[in-house]
Design a protein around this motif. Structure first.
Motif, mmCIF file in Angstrom:
data_model
loop_
_atom_site.group_PDB
_atom_site.id
_atom_site.type_symbol
_atom_site.label_atom_id
_atom_site.label_comp_id
_atom_site.label_asym_id
_atom_site.label_seq_id
_atom_site.Cartn_x
_atom_site.Cartn_y
_atom_site.Cartn_z
ATOM 1 N N SER A 61 35.876 41.157 42.920
ATOM 2 C CA SER A 61 35.779 40.355 44.143
ATOM 3 C C SER A 61 35.342 41.145 45.369
ATOM 4 O O SER A 61 35.193 40.575 46.445
ATOM 5 N N TYR A 62 35.086 42.455 45.254
ATOM 6 C CA TYR A 62 34.699 43.235 46.423
ATOM 7 C C TYR A 62 33.199 43.197 46.666
ATOM 8 O O TYR A 62 32.747 43.193 47.807
ATOM 9 N N ARG A 160 42.200 38.158 51.627
ATOM 10 C CA ARG A 160 41.862 37.934 50.220
ATOM 11 C C ARG A 160 42.061 36.466 49.845
ATOM 12 O O ARG A 160 42.930 35.784 50.390
ATOM 13 N N ILE A 161 41.266 36.015 48.897
ATOM 14 C CA ILE A 161 41.401 34.660 48.361
ATOM 15 C C ILE A 161 42.173 34.744 47.052
ATOM 16 O O ILE A 161 41.815 35.508 46.155
ATOM 17 N N GLY A 162 43.235 33.984 46.928
ATOM 18 C CA GLY A 162 44.037 33.988 45.707
ATOM 19 C C GLY A 162 45.033 35.124 45.681
ATOM 20 O O GLY A 162 45.189 35.881 46.649
ATOM 21 N N LEU A 178 45.870 48.132 36.549
ATOM 22 C CA LEU A 178 44.950 48.209 37.675
ATOM 23 C C LEU A 178 45.250 47.032 38.599
ATOM 24 O O LEU A 178 45.267 45.883 38.161
ATOM 25 N N ILE A 179 45.479 47.337 39.880
ATOM 26 C CA ILE A 179 45.847 46.308 40.852
ATOM 27 C C ILE A 179 44.685 46.084 41.806
ATOM 28 O O ILE A 179 44.222 47.017 42.475
ATOM 29 N N THR A 180 44.200 44.855 41.878
ATOM 30 C CA THR A 180 43.069 44.517 42.741
ATOM 31 C C THR A 180 43.389 43.275 43.568
ATOM 32 O O THR A 180 44.408 42.617 43.370
ATOM 33 N N ASN A 181 42.463 42.979 44.511
ATOM 34 C CA ASN A 181 42.577 41.798 45.376
ATOM 35 C C ASN A 181 43.882 41.812 46.174
ATOM 36 O O ASN A 181 44.571 40.804 46.290
ATOM 37 N N VAL A 182 44.183 42.962 46.758
ATOM 38 C CA VAL A 182 45.427 43.129 47.513
ATOM 39 C C VAL A 182 45.184 42.809 48.980
ATOM 40 O O VAL A 182 44.303 43.393 49.617
ATOM 41 N N PHE A 250 46.145 39.273 34.991
ATOM 42 C CA PHE A 250 47.123 38.250 35.361
ATOM 43 C C PHE A 250 47.195 38.138 36.887
ATOM 44 O O PHE A 250 46.988 39.105 37.614
ATOM 45 N N LEU A 251 47.496 36.933 37.346
ATOM 46 C CA LEU A 251 47.526 36.628 38.775
ATOM 47 C C LEU A 251 48.961 36.604 39.286
ATOM 48 O O LEU A 251 49.827 35.975 38.697
ATOM 49 N N GLY A 252 49.199 37.329 40.395
ATOM 50 C CA GLY A 252 50.512 37.361 41.006
ATOM 51 C C GLY A 252 50.509 36.799 42.399
ATOM 52 O O GLY A 252 49.536 36.178 42.844
#
Length: 255
Positions: A61-62, A160-162, A178-182, A250-252
């Motif tokens: 998403s970046y 961020r979206i989501g 791996l943690i993304t979209n923070v 997975f989405l948190g």
């Protein structure tokens, strides 16, 4: 009566003027000086496998609003995921009119080249503050005919979206996420994982925003606790069901 009203109006005028000057001074103090170039790659990403571990930047998403940072800013990977507002300044030929700004995410490391001088080719040599942008992002602040431009930058909150995304890798005894979209600060400084049969297990930074622990979590629903550089913590319970598999995302929750 009328004179008193004029006096009050004058006082209010100068108070507004004073507050405006303070706000302008604070805004100027927020910005710091650096330089920027752009990647010569043909796609809109900086790189597919960067030093933050995000992989394909479009999938994470970046996308084009990504940046490689010099070691002065990269801080051994702890800045990965942080967001910066960047604008071109003080160059009438290369900076676009009005100094428009772009918001970038730190996704890669711009390595030094000590074989070249810092002011000619060794842009990322320590202790220079330097950003390497995608061609598309660079074109939003400066003429792409330029090799390097002077910029100003400042840290901003990440929009961020989501929710946050957790991608799991590893083996039966080695677990990595791996943690993304923070959102919020974007910089993750601490991570804990919990299975249904365990307590909260602290994870160590492997590289970039990849976090690891030596534990077998197979067959257990997974929960995550993520803390950013500002000290904010978000807990996402049971984001992965008991039948999760390595390679899945997975989405948190989000900050």
């Amino acid at each position: 009566m009328g004179g008193g009203g004029a006096f009050e109006a004058t006082i209010i005028y100068y108070l507004i003027l004073l507050l405006g000057c303070k706000a302008a001074a604070q805004d100027a103090a927020d910005w710091m000086s650096a330089t920027a170039t752009y990647s010569k790659q043909t796609d809109a990403s900086i790189i597919i496998e960067g030093a933050c571990g995000y992989g394909d930047l479009h999938r994470s998403s970046y996308g084009k609003y990504s940046a490689g940072l010099s070691s002065m800013l990269f801080n051994r990977g702890s800045t990965c995921g942080g967001c910066f507002e960047v604008r071109c300044v003080d160059h009438v030929l290369w900076c676009l009119h009005g100094s428009p700004a772009v918001i970038l995410t730190a996704t890669d490391f711009c390595p030094p080249n000590y074989g070249l001088p810092a002011d000619y080719g060794g842009w990322c040599n320590f202790p220079r503050a330097h950003f390497e942008l995608s061609p598309a992002a660079f074109a939003e602040i400066a003429e792409t005919r330029a090799d390097i431009v002077p910029i100003q930058y400042r840290r901003v909150k990440c929009e961020r979206i989501g929710g946050m995304r957790f991608t799991v890798y590893g083996t039966s005894s080695f677990y990595q996420v791996l943690i993304t979209n923070v959102g919020s600060d974007g910089e993750v400084v601490a991570v804990k994982v919990k299975g249904s049969k365990t307590g909260w297990i602290p994870m160590g930074r492997n590289w970039g925003q990849n976090w690891q622990c030596n534990v077998n979590l197979a067959g257990q629903p997974l929960s995550f606790e993520v803390t950013t550089s500002s000290g904010k913590t978000v807990t996402s319970y049971n984001v992965a069901s008991a039948n999760w598999r390595f390679g899945q995302t997975f989405l948190g929750k989000q900050f």
